[in-house]
Motif scaffolding. Structure first.
Motif, mmCIF file in Angstrom:
data_model
loop_
_atom_site.group_PDB
_atom_site.id
_atom_site.type_symbol
_atom_site.label_atom_id
_atom_site.label_comp_id
_atom_site.label_asym_id
_atom_site.label_seq_id
_atom_site.Cartn_x
_atom_site.Cartn_y
_atom_site.Cartn_z
ATOM 1 N N ARG A 137 0.808 -1.213 0.000
ATOM 2 C CA ARG A 137 0.000 0.000 0.000
ATOM 3 C C ARG A 137 0.846 1.270 0.000
ATOM 4 N NH1 ARG A 137 -2.346 0.484 6.196
ATOM 5 N NH2 ARG A 137 -0.349 1.077 7.095
ATOM 6 N N VAL A 138 0.226 2.317 -0.481
ATOM 7 C CA VAL A 138 0.859 3.631 -0.488
ATOM 8 C C VAL A 138 -0.069 4.592 0.245
ATOM 9 C CG1 VAL A 138 1.719 5.512 -1.931
ATOM 10 C CG2 VAL A 138 1.941 3.150 -2.727
ATOM 11 N N GLY A 139 0.453 5.271 1.260
ATOM 12 C CA GLY A 139 -0.355 6.226 2.027
ATOM 13 C C GLY A 139 -0.197 7.640 1.499
ATOM 14 N N THR A 140 -1.290 8.384 1.508
ATOM 15 C CA THR A 140 -1.270 9.775 1.055
ATOM 16 C C THR A 140 -2.030 10.631 2.068
ATOM 17 O OG1 THR A 140 -1.500 8.958 -1.203
ATOM 18 C CG2 THR A 140 -1.860 11.308 -0.881
ATOM 19 N N SER A 141 -1.460 11.781 2.429
ATOM 20 C CA SER A 141 -2.186 12.755 3.237
ATOM 21 C C SER A 141 -2.676 13.868 2.325
ATOM 22 C CB SER A 141 -1.272 13.346 4.312
ATOM 23 O OG SER A 141 -0.972 12.370 5.270
ATOM 24 N N GLY A 142 -3.893 14.315 2.573
ATOM 25 C CA GLY A 142 -4.454 15.403 1.772
ATOM 26 C C GLY A 142 -5.458 14.881 0.761
ATOM 27 N N THR A 143 -6.221 15.830 0.229
ATOM 28 C CA THR A 143 -7.312 15.495 -0.682
ATOM 29 C C THR A 143 -6.805 14.801 -1.944
ATOM 30 O OG1 THR A 143 -8.404 17.480 0.096
ATOM 31 C CG2 THR A 143 -9.293 16.492 -1.888
ATOM 32 N N LEU A 144 -7.410 13.671 -2.262
ATOM 33 C CA LEU A 144 -7.119 13.017 -3.545
ATOM 34 C C LEU A 144 -7.857 13.801 -4.621
ATOM 35 C CD1 LEU A 144 -7.780 9.305 -2.536
ATOM 36 C CD2 LEU A 144 -5.547 10.387 -2.832
ATOM 37 N N ASN A 145 -7.163 14.158 -5.672
ATOM 38 C CA ASN A 145 -7.896 14.864 -6.720
ATOM 39 C C ASN A 145 -8.525 13.846 -7.678
ATOM 40 O OD1 ASN A 145 -5.920 14.228 -8.682
ATOM 41 N ND2 ASN A 145 -4.654 15.890 -7.860
ATOM 42 N N PRO A 146 -9.510 14.273 -8.454
ATOM 43 C CA PRO A 146 -10.238 13.313 -9.303
ATOM 44 C C PRO A 146 -9.313 12.562 -10.258
ATOM 45 C CG PRO A 146 -11.369 15.431 -9.253
ATOM 46 C CD PRO A 146 -10.071 15.625 -8.537
ATOM 47 N N GLU A 147 -8.276 13.240 -10.746
ATOM 48 C CA GLU A 147 -7.362 12.582 -11.690
ATOM 49 C C GLU A 147 -6.665 11.401 -11.008
ATOM 50 O OE1 GLU A 147 -7.202 16.067 -11.130
ATOM 51 O OE2 GLU A 147 -8.707 16.169 -12.720
ATOM 52 N N THR A 148 -6.211 11.616 -9.765
ATOM 53 C CA THR A 148 -5.536 10.534 -9.028
ATOM 54 C C THR A 148 -6.482 9.362 -8.821
ATOM 55 O OG1 THR A 148 -4.384 12.281 -7.858
ATOM 56 C CG2 THR A 148 -4.152 10.068 -6.962
ATOM 57 N N ILE A 149 -7.720 9.661 -8.475
ATOM 58 C CA ILE A 149 -8.694 8.591 -8.229
ATOM 59 C C ILE A 149 -8.971 7.836 -9.535
ATOM 60 C CG2 ILE A 149 -11.016 8.024 -7.387
ATOM 61 C CD1 ILE A 149 -10.908 10.687 -5.779
ATOM 62 N N ARG A 150 -9.137 8.588 -10.622
ATOM 63 C CA ARG A 150 -9.400 7.951 -11.926
ATOM 64 C C ARG A 150 -8.241 7.057 -12.339
ATOM 65 N NH1 ARG A 150 -11.320 12.927 -13.706
ATOM 66 N NH2 ARG A 150 -13.592 12.993 -13.629
ATOM 67 N N GLU A 151 -7.046 7.586 -12.127
ATOM 68 C CA GLU A 151 -5.854 6.824 -12.497
ATOM 69 C C GLU A 151 -5.800 5.526 -11.692
ATOM 70 O OE1 GLU A 151 -1.149 7.193 -11.781
ATOM 71 O OE2 GLU A 151 -2.225 9.099 -11.990
ATOM 72 N N TRP A 152 -6.101 5.639 -10.404
ATOM 73 C CA TRP A 152 -6.093 4.452 -9.546
ATOM 74 C C TRP A 152 -7.141 3.446 -10.028
ATOM 75 C CZ3 TRP A 152 -9.623 2.020 -6.342
ATOM 76 C CH2 TRP A 152 -9.103 1.027 -5.517
ATOM 77 N N LEU A 153 -8.323 3.963 -10.359
ATOM 78 C CA LEU A 153 -9.400 3.081 -10.833
ATOM 79 C C LEU A 153 -8.978 2.358 -12.110
ATOM 80 C CD1 LEU A 153 -12.465 5.383 -10.213
ATOM 81 C CD2 LEU A 153 -12.263 3.018 -9.393
ATOM 82 N N HIS A 154 -8.349 3.105 -12.977
ATOM 83 C CA HIS A 154 -7.916 2.549 -14.250
ATOM 84 C C HIS A 154 -6.902 1.422 -14.014
ATOM 85 C CE1 HIS A 154 -7.330 2.607 -18.549
ATOM 86 N NE2 HIS A 154 -6.016 2.566 -18.346
ATOM 87 N N ARG A 155 -5.967 1.697 -13.121
ATOM 88 C CA ARG A 155 -4.924 0.718 -12.833
ATOM 89 C C ARG A 155 -5.511 -0.521 -12.164
ATOM 90 N NH1 ARG A 155 -1.525 4.065 -9.971
ATOM 91 N NH2 ARG A 155 -2.005 2.967 -8.060
ATOM 92 N N THR A 156 -6.373 -0.313 -11.189
ATOM 93 C CA THR A 156 -6.897 -1.459 -10.443
ATOM 94 C C THR A 156 -7.868 -2.280 -11.285
ATOM 95 O OG1 THR A 156 -8.548 -0.022 -9.501
ATOM 96 C CG2 THR A 156 -6.643 -0.514 -8.148
ATOM 97 N N THR A 157 -8.576 -1.645 -12.195
ATOM 98 C CA THR A 157 -9.470 -2.410 -13.060
ATOM 99 C C THR A 157 -8.631 -3.415 -13.854
ATOM 100 O OG1 THR A 157 -10.746 -0.408 -13.277
ATOM 101 C CG2 THR A 157 -11.353 -2.200 -14.727
ATOM 102 N N ALA A 158 -7.448 -2.976 -14.265
ATOM 103 C CA ALA A 158 -6.555 -3.864 -15.007
ATOM 104 C C ALA A 158 -6.046 -4.985 -14.101
ATOM 105 C CB ALA A 158 -5.390 -3.068 -15.575
ATOM 106 N N GLU A 159 -5.849 -4.674 -12.811
ATOM 107 C CA GLU A 159 -5.290 -5.652 -11.876
ATOM 108 C C GLU A 159 -6.293 -6.657 -11.354
ATOM 109 O OE1 GLU A 159 -3.408 -4.112 -8.376
ATOM 110 O OE2 GLU A 159 -2.137 -2.783 -9.541
ATOM 111 N N THR A 160 -7.548 -6.221 -11.255
ATOM 112 C CA THR A 160 -8.554 -7.068 -10.613
ATOM 113 C C THR A 160 -8.740 -8.372 -11.383
ATOM 114 O OG1 THR A 160 -9.660 -5.066 -9.917
ATOM 115 C CG2 THR A 160 -10.909 -7.097 -9.719
ATOM 116 N N PRO A 161 -8.631 -9.515 -10.672
ATOM 117 C CA PRO A 161 -8.840 -10.785 -11.356
ATOM 118 C C PRO A 161 -10.283 -10.874 -11.852
ATOM 119 C CG PRO A 161 -8.205 -11.108 -9.028
ATOM 120 C CD PRO A 161 -8.364 -9.661 -9.245
ATOM 121 N N GLN A 162 -10.462 -11.322 -13.076
ATOM 122 C CA GLN A 162 -11.820 -11.404 -13.642
ATOM 123 C C GLN A 162 -12.461 -12.749 -13.320
ATOM 124 O OE1 GLN A 162 -13.225 -8.666 -15.196
ATOM 125 N NE2 GLN A 162 -11.346 -7.706 -14.485
#
Lengths: 162, 419
Positions: A137-162
């Motif tokens: 895991r990676v910890g972050t302090s402060g507001t996540l901006n929408p771009e960071t959240i989208r990027e994370w979603l994009h990455r994890t969608t690729a990672e999630t086992p189908q």
């Protein structure tokens, strides 16, 4: 009876997700419960508090992107304590985030709960942890901006086992 | 009791039989404390009829008077109470209520009532009252001129009365006995929002009374763009009252600013004088305000928390007010949080909390040369329960830490160090 169940299902589907807001008391061992239930799955853990204006900004971003999260891919923990349960529920309902797994600090020793989550976190908020499928895991302090959240979603969608 | 939003319970009733998954989880067995790290676990505090006391109340905050008597203000059931101890905290007189009409009073570690004693025996109290609206509050004040027997009807100090944030009051008395109350104020943020403009953070405002709190002059702005969720520190020297606060330097750089509260000086234009330079860029709430103690040579002893790239954790520093620069800084090792600093002549004492995984330890270290060299930190007390922020106070040259812990209650711990 099947007809009745069908009708009920329709009614439930029509209700806003907020109805399902369920606050779990966060205490010793709760983080393990959260991670064990998501073994092998990436997820985003978000800590927030009602006395933190930047947290509200972040909840707004999460609200916008809520439909892109699988139910188990987002976990929210409010650090407000049991005495503020109703206010916390109201905020979750307002941001339409009640459908995700929601926790509330329920131990009167907040240092111990923070330490359980991360010994090097001192209570600044919002605080978030990106867990990958291996739960690195990676910890972050402060507001996540929408771009960071989208990027994370994009990455994890690729990672999630189908 | 269930964990479902009560506001929605009416709608849920009709579907109750399907909702077993959201009911049936009871609240944990311990008593709720009213928001934040206050309240108490002592058996004597558990009954709903528990009498107000420094043990059971929230955020007990101390001050010595000129005769060396200990005064404590605390919050319980919507009232501020003041009590006095003539034996260094072993026993307390029956508390006196300050506000007869209950109010919702901000009472957590960072945002809590303040108590100051005047040279003439007057007691001054300030606090933030929670009002309807997000983060909304008013700055309140009351005084006692008869040794805490009667308190004046509380007044609201902020002259801007919209239901927005006027909170995180801090009070300081200068050597003329003038009372300064500084706080975090969102009137400029609100005005910017109304005009469709962007405004970072909040502002620092203050008010001054030169008649022992009978009245306050109009509110003055010290600076725009303070951080909105950390306590403000104030302290006085012979030249007046100094404030130290977490500022928002562009962009989202949450280091500290320092300035005098001088009613003859206009608000700071542009960036306020910088006291710390840690490089902590965060769009978030640190919930960790600084502390400040100004000595008799224009040296401001500072202690603060940061998670900056250049410096992180708790740091002691010394700011030269005459030359407007930080001339010394010393990082404090360990998991330090919520620090305090106090200077008395050449002596400087720092105290903080450190959680070691099981216990919270109350740590202190001392300097006898105005902060140039320091003793090793040592543990003064410890608790295996939640605890309030610690406070350093002095009676002449005798230093104490005032600390409330949920398991042990209130205590005043002497800091007897190597001489």
């Amino acid at each position: 009876m099947p007809v009745l169940m069908f009708l009920l299902a329709l009614v439930l589907a029509a209700l806003p997700t907020a109805v399902w807001a369920e606050l779990k008391p966060f205490s010793q061992g709760s983080l393990e419960q959260i991670t064990e239930a998501r073994a092998g799955q990436p997820f985003l853990l978000v800590l927030w508090s009602m006395d933190c204006p930047p947290c509200m900004k972040e909840m707004g971003h999460l609200q916008t992107l809520r439909n892109r999260f699988e139910r188990d891919a987002l976990v929210l923990i409010s650090t407000d304590g049991l005495a503020n349960r109703e206010a916390v529920e109201t905020i979750l309902a307002d941001f339409e985030l009640g459908g995700f797994e929601n926790w509330l600090f329920a131990d009167d020793f907040p240092e111990r709960m923070r330490y359980q989550i991360d010994p090097d976190w001192y209570g600044e908020l919002p605080r978030s942890y990106h867990y990958d499928a291996e739960h690195q895991r990676v910890g972050t302090s402060g507001t996540l901006n929408p771009e960071t959240i989208r990027e994370w979603l994009h990455r994890t969608t690729a990672e999630t086992p189908q | 009791m269930n964990w479902t939003a009560s506001t929605l319970s009416g709608r849920l009733t009709a579907l109750g039989f399907l909702l077993v998954l959201s009911v049936g989880q009871s609240a944990t067995s311990h008593k709720n404390h009213e928001g934040g790290e206050g309240g108490n676990r002592l058996p004597a505090c558990q009954a709903s009829s528990a009498l107000p006391s420094a043990d059971c109340g929230q955020t007990p905050t101390p001050a010595f008077d000129s005769e060396g008597r200990l005064w404590i203000v605390f919050v319980q059931h919507g009232h501020l109470y003041v009590t006095r101890s003539d034996d260094l905290g072993h026993t307390f007189n029956p508390p006196r209520v300050v506000n007869r009409i209950p109010e919702t009073i901000y009472s957590d570690g960072e945002n809590r009532p303040k108590l100051a004693t005047g040279p003439d025996g007057a007691l001054y109290l300030s606090w933030s009252r929670k009002i309807e609206g997000p983060y909304a509050g008013d700055i309140r004040f009351s005084r006692s001129l008869d040794e805490g027997n009667r308190f004046s009807e509380p007044v609201t100090v902020n002259d801007h009365r919209a239901p927005i944030s006027h909170r995180f009051d801090s009070m300081g008395l200068d050597n003329q006995g003038r009372i300064f109350i500084a706080w975090i104020d969102k009137r400029d943020l609100q005005a910017a929002k109304d005009a469709g403009e962007i405004y970072a953070g909040a502002a620092i405002y203050y008010a001054m009374s030169d008649d022992r709190g009978a009245s306050f002059a109009f509110n003055r702005k010290l600076s725009d763009h303070s951080c909105e969720c950390c306590r403000v520190a104030t302290d006085a020297d012979e030249n007046g009252v100094v404030a130290l606060w977490r500022h928002i330097y562009p962009v989202n750089l949450r280091d500290h600013a320092i300035a005098r509260l001088d009613p003859d000086t206009p608000p700071i234009e542009g960036l306020p004088p910088r006291a710390t330079d840690d490089g902590w860029v965060v769009d978030g709430c640190p919930h960790h305000g600084p502390d400040l103690s100004v000595d008799d040579r224009q040296k401001a002893h500072l202690i603060w928390f940061s998670q900056g790239d250049k410096n992180s954790g708790v740091t002691y520093g010394r700011f030269d007010l005459a030359n407007q620069r930080l001339d010394f800084q010393l990082p404090i090792k360990g998991r330090a949080s919520h620090p305090q600093v106090l200077s008395i002549g050449k002596q400087v004492i720092a105290a903080w909390k450190a959680f070691n995984g099981e216990n919270t330890e109350l740590m202190v270290m001392e300097s006898h040369d105005r902060g140039e060299s320091w003793s090793d930190p040592r543990t003064l007390a410890s608790t295996a329960s939640g605890s309030d922020h610690p406070f350093l106070i002095a009676r002449d040259r005798e230093v104490f830490v005032s600390w409330q812990t949920l398991a042990e209650g209130y205590r005043l711990v002497p800091v007897a160090g190597p001489q």
